[in-house]
Design a protein around this motif. Structure first.
Motif, PDB file in Angstrom:
ATOM      1  N   ASN A 102       0.827  -1.210   0.000  1.00  0.00           N
ATOM      2  CA  ASN A 102       0.000   0.000   0.000  1.00  0.00           C
ATOM      3  C   ASN A 102       0.860   1.260   0.000  1.00  0.00           C
ATOM      4  O   ASN A 102       0.570   2.226  -0.721  1.00  0.00           O
ATOM      5  N   ILE A 105       2.299   2.037  -3.430  1.00  0.00           N
ATOM      6  CA  ILE A 105       1.340   2.606  -4.376  1.00  0.00           C
ATOM      7  C   ILE A 105       0.954   4.022  -3.988  1.00  0.00           C
ATOM      8  O   ILE A 105       0.948   4.942  -4.822  1.00  0.00           O
ATOM      9  N   LYS A 129      -4.547  -2.992  -6.958  1.00  0.00           N
ATOM     10  CA  LYS A 129      -3.852  -1.771  -6.547  1.00  0.00           C
ATOM     11  C   LYS A 129      -3.487  -0.898  -7.743  1.00  0.00           C
ATOM     12  O   LYS A 129      -3.517   0.332  -7.662  1.00  0.00           O
TER      13      LYS A 129
END
Length: 208
Positions: A102, A105, A129
């Protein structure tokens, strides 16, 4: 040997690659080959660092290991991701691995990252994602070996390849060097450094 905490040395690091992986991967026999080959091959292009668990007594995986405490590891990983020219992110289901994905990204580091997936759930996760940018990844419908997913900056699209042996990993490095501007920069710096070192050695006078 000396234990270096990542937060203490990150500001002094230059021109390096970063390897992130689930700590539990250290203990999986089937993953040791992949760990070793990835680290050895990438180290041939430039210095590779990995985050280690200071509470674990484990042999090095082939990268220079930096350590982080439980209360500082997220900050350390973010700073290393930001400063690294290239990131190799071995995906996993642990809370830490999900956070690393996470963070990659959200912070827009994905374009200098090679994602390594070994399960179909990890393919689904990275596809989600990357959202609309991952149309090409829909061709992966099953996983019987590791997959490397990376951004082709020349054609502006995400690509993937199977990683089954040492030659595949070498090919991956060559392709990523071609497609990723940051990695090309690392490679050329490395070549210039080697030339400079060789010149210095040849120029050095032999003591009488």
């Amino acid at each position: 040997g000396t234990i270096h905490l990542a937060k203490d040395v990150v500001d002094s690091l230059q021109h390096f690659s970063l390897y992130l992986r689930p700590f539990e991967a250290d203990n999986r026999r089937e993953s040791k080959w992949l760990e070793k080959k990835i680290c050895k091959t990438f180290n041939n292009f430039w210095k590779l660092y990995a985050i280690g668990d200071p509470n674990a007594i484990l042999p090095p995986i082939g990268a220079e290991t930096l350590y982080a405490t439980n209360d500082s590891w997220k900050e350390s990983v973010h700073l290393l991701m930001m400063r690294a020219k290239v990131i190799v992110l071995r995906m996993g289901a642990s809370e830490g691995s999900v956070w690393e994905l996470n963070e990659c990204i959200v912070s827009q580091f994905q374009y200098k990252t090679i994602f390594i997936a070994t399960k179909i759930d990890e393919i689904y996760s990275i596809r989600e994602k990357l959202a609309d940018d991952s149309e090409n990844l829909k061709n992966i419908t099953s996983v019987d070996t590791a997959y490397a997913i990376y951004y082709n900056a020349l054609d502006n699209k995400w690509q993937y390849m199977q990683v089954r042996n040492s030659r595949d990993i070498r090919d991956l490095c060559e392709m990523f060097k071609r497609y990723c501007p940051e990695y090309r920069e690392l490679y050329h710096l490395y070549k210039e450094q080697k030339k400079s070192l060789l010149y210095d050695l040849r120029s050095e006078k032999i003591p009488e």
